[in-house]
Design a protein around this motif. Sequence first.
Motif: not given
Length: 225
Positions: A32, A142, A145-146, A150-151, A185, A189-190, A196, A199
């Motif tokens: 990351i 991204y 990822l975010t 991450m969700r 998250l 995180s978004s 992130e 986590f």
Amino acid sequence: MQGKGPGQEAMETPRAAGLAGVVFALLLSAAIVLIRLGIPEGADTVTPQAFTDSTRQGAVKTALALVPFAGIFFLWFVGAVRAHVGAVEDKFLATVFLGSGLVFTATMFGAAAAAGAVLAVAHPAGTSPGLSTWDFGRHFAYTLLTGYAMRMAAVFVCSMSVIGHRLGVLPRWLSVLGFLTALTLLFVSSNVPWAELVFPAWSLVLSVHIMVAGGRARSRLTASA
């Protein structure tokens, strides 16, 4: 050579879970950080021409090399944690826990592939990707990822915290930490860069706890033998 009894075999699982979780947390954190440094998000000053820098490309290449191994250790971590927790009567939570872990791994691989596409369009060496290609690849990576990985990680952490709390295999403070991590998250995180990283941080804390708890249980088993 004397074979291992059922109790001895069961005691090896927490140690494996802890070691796998520690390695996963370190690998994912490194990936990351390198991706964030190599392909900055939301920085208007970073142009496609800047990505021709060998340092940025090297950071992305290193991150992409780490991601598959992070995924492998995460799957091992998931399996070992399930073995450590034992049978879960609530099939709904058990299914959500396993399913979210698998979807997280797949989405993480997708984000890595998107970042690799950004790297690929920067070739041949010395040329820069077009602005539209650069923006698409960067935002796609991204978003995966975010926005998605991450969700799924939030669902994984939340379900694990609920299971651990109900079965009493996690202390209350660790369950509360898991719920806070899941909320971060899920909703933060978004929008907040670097969020992130909570986590892998949670995974590291959980892994250390499992290793310590497994060591104590192993000592009690040895003392009672």
